[in-house]
Design a protein around this motif. Sequence first.
Motif, PDB file in Angstrom:
ATOM      1  N   ARG A 105    -118.280  44.003  54.775  1.00 49.51           N
ATOM      2  CA  ARG A 105    -118.240  45.330  55.391  1.00 49.51           C
ATOM      3  C   ARG A 105    -118.070  45.217  56.904  1.00 49.51           C
ATOM      4  O   ARG A 105    -117.282  45.931  57.515  1.00 49.51           O
ATOM      5  N   GLY A 106    -118.816  44.278  57.501  1.00 46.56           N
ATOM      6  CA  GLY A 106    -118.729  44.095  58.940  1.00 46.56           C
ATOM      7  C   GLY A 106    -117.349  43.671  59.409  1.00 46.56           C
ATOM      8  O   GLY A 106    -116.927  43.999  60.520  1.00 46.56           O
ATOM      9  N   SER A 107    -116.619  42.945  58.560  1.00 45.89           N
ATOM     10  CA  SER A 107    -115.269  42.500  58.936  1.00 45.89           C
ATOM     11  C   SER A 107    -114.194  43.461  58.443  1.00 45.89           C
ATOM     12  O   SER A 107    -113.007  43.175  58.558  1.00 45.89           O
ATOM     13  N   GLY A 108    -114.616  44.614  57.892  1.00 43.74           N
ATOM     14  CA  GLY A 108    -113.661  45.652  57.507  1.00 43.74           C
ATOM     15  C   GLY A 108    -113.020  45.472  56.147  1.00 43.74           C
ATOM     16  O   GLY A 108    -112.121  46.236  55.781  1.00 43.74           O
ATOM     17  N   GLU A 109    -113.474  44.492  55.368  1.00 46.22           N
ATOM     18  CA  GLU A 109    -112.903  44.265  54.033  1.00 46.22           C
ATOM     19  C   GLU A 109    -113.728  45.047  53.015  1.00 46.22           C
ATOM     20  O   GLU A 109    -114.553  44.500  52.283  1.00 46.22           O
ATOM     21  N   LEU A 110    -113.478  46.348  52.978  1.00 46.13           N
ATOM     22  CA  LEU A 110    -114.352  47.256  52.247  1.00 46.13           C
ATOM     23  C   LEU A 110    -114.261  47.081  50.738  1.00 46.13           C
ATOM     24  O   LEU A 110    -115.256  47.252  50.027  1.00 46.13           O
ATOM     25  N   SER A 111    -113.078  46.758  50.218  1.00 47.93           N
ATOM     26  CA  SER A 111    -112.937  46.573  48.782  1.00 47.93           C
ATOM     27  C   SER A 111    -113.796  45.403  48.303  1.00 47.93           C
ATOM     28  O   SER A 111    -114.510  45.509  47.294  1.00 47.93           O
ATOM     29  N   LYS A 112    -113.746  44.292  49.042  1.00 51.69           N
ATOM     30  CA  LYS A 112    -114.581  43.142  48.691  1.00 51.69           C
ATOM     31  C   LYS A 112    -116.058  43.480  48.867  1.00 51.69           C
ATOM     32  O   LYS A 112    -116.899  43.096  48.048  1.00 51.69           O
ATOM     33  N   ALA A 113    -116.373  44.182  49.950  1.00 54.03           N
ATOM     34  CA  ALA A 113    -117.769  44.566  50.193  1.00 54.03           C
ATOM     35  C   ALA A 113    -118.304  45.375  49.018  1.00 54.03           C
ATOM     36  O   ALA A 113    -119.418  45.129  48.529  1.00 54.03           O
ATOM     37  N   GLU A 114    -117.503  46.327  48.539  1.00 52.47           N
ATOM     38  CA  GLU A 114    -117.949  47.169  47.431  1.00 52.47           C
ATOM     39  C   GLU A 114    -118.230  46.343  46.179  1.00 52.47           C
ATOM     40  O   GLU A 114    -119.222  46.573  45.475  1.00 52.47           O
ATOM     41  N   GLN A 115    -117.372  45.354  45.897  1.00 51.96           N
ATOM     42  CA  GLN A 115    -117.567  44.515  44.709  1.00 51.96           C
ATOM     43  C   GLN A 115    -118.896  43.767  44.768  1.00 51.96           C
ATOM     44  O   GLN A 115    -119.634  43.713  43.774  1.00 51.96           O
ATOM     45  N   LEU A 159    -124.295  52.723  49.637  1.00 54.56           N
ATOM     46  CA  LEU A 159    -123.850  54.111  49.750  1.00 54.56           C
ATOM     47  C   LEU A 159    -122.868  54.293  50.905  1.00 54.56           C
ATOM     48  O   LEU A 159    -121.892  55.044  50.783  1.00 54.56           O
ATOM     49  N   TYR A 160    -123.107  53.617  52.024  1.00 58.22           N
ATOM     50  CA  TYR A 160    -122.153  53.716  53.143  1.00 58.22           C
ATOM     51  C   TYR A 160    -120.790  53.142  52.750  1.00 58.22           C
ATOM     52  O   TYR A 160    -119.744  53.703  53.097  1.00 58.22           O
ATOM     53  N   VAL A 161    -120.792  52.027  52.027  1.00 61.39           N
ATOM     54  CA  VAL A 161    -119.523  51.447  51.583  1.00 61.39           C
ATOM     55  C   VAL A 161    -118.820  52.389  50.614  1.00 61.39           C
ATOM     56  O   VAL A 161    -117.597  52.596  50.703  1.00 61.39           O
ATOM     57  N   LEU A 162    -119.560  52.986  49.681  1.00 63.32           N
ATOM     58  CA  LEU A 162    -118.957  53.930  48.741  1.00 63.32           C
ATOM     59  C   LEU A 162    -118.400  55.155  49.467  1.00 63.32           C
ATOM     60  O   LEU A 162    -117.364  55.710  49.066  1.00 63.32           O
TER      61      LEU A 162
END
Length: 367
Positions: A198-208, A244-247
């Motif tokens: 999430r910190g590096s902006g890779e939100l799809s991976k963060a969500e997984q 929740l923030y990532v979603l």
Amino acid sequence: MTTISLAVIVKNEQRHIAACLESVKPIVDEMVVVDTGSTDRTKEIAASMGAIVSDFPWSDDFAAARNAAIERTKGDWILVLDADERLIADYGAVLRDFISGGQRIGRITIKSRFVQNGEEQIVQSAISRIFPRHVRFQGAIHEQLISELPRIDSGIVAFHEGYYETDKSERNLRILEKELQRRPDDAYLLFHIGKQYRGSGELSKAEQYFERAYGLLSRVASQSGHSHGSSVATYASDAVIDYLYVLLETKNFEQALNVIGNEQAQLQELADFHFVCGLIYMELAICFPQDSGELLPLIEHSYLQALAAGEAGRGREIVQGTGSYLAAYNLGVYYELLGNREAARSYYQMAVSAQYEPALKRLEVLK
């Protein structure tokens, strides 16, 4: 007399080490700095400030380095800081009072700056950093103290510059992924990998990764009969909020609403939960204006609940202001959009009392 040692591990921290040591020097009996491979002036600066400096070969294991630093101290009690952290006040009396209370572990509040949507905010976490010298760390990264001693808030606050100024995600991810190979069902590791992505902006991976962590945490809570706030996983509420923030950021509203429904009972005391719920309902109202009639009361209720949690002093804030000026500001925006200028001014004024500048700008517009 009981003695206290500072234990710090460093690598290329010449920008921060002086401020760290200067903030602690008056309240400890010795400062031990263990260097894991600096190529700048870190060791020279530390030594010039009276620290005992030695080397330890880096092995992608934070616990090993921290334990090496502890071994090189002489104090009865240990205070651990990172080089890019500094105490915000003279806590000499507070620290002495804490250690006089017997064998226990002290948490200190770490405040870190971060930027979200172009605005600087403060995230807060309570981390165990004061302990009797026999206690040791475990874990290659995001290491934890291994002890059955009770963990008590010490009242000490430190400011952390590092996350704001540097990106250590590549190093952290390398160590985390290596640890995950050994412990593939470790929710704590999955949570921190999600945070790194999430910190590096890779939100799809963060969500997984957050989804996997959340599934494991929910299973543990269900099997044990404990809520997420229990000792089963004291970091779990943070994991839910971050998820929740990532979603919200990936606009996976269906899963966000599922998580909100699952967690409403457990996280009633947490202002951050109500605050992020308000953000999710606001985003839903923007994306699906046909449903705004149902969503508007939920937005208002969420921010009022966040304020109520903050005013009652229940729980804690993860992001500073979610139970006070940030919630008040968002209520001001909400009422302003509905045309209720009087209510908007009232909540903007509440945010202004905490020196929240965006609220002051809105008040000037509403004059």
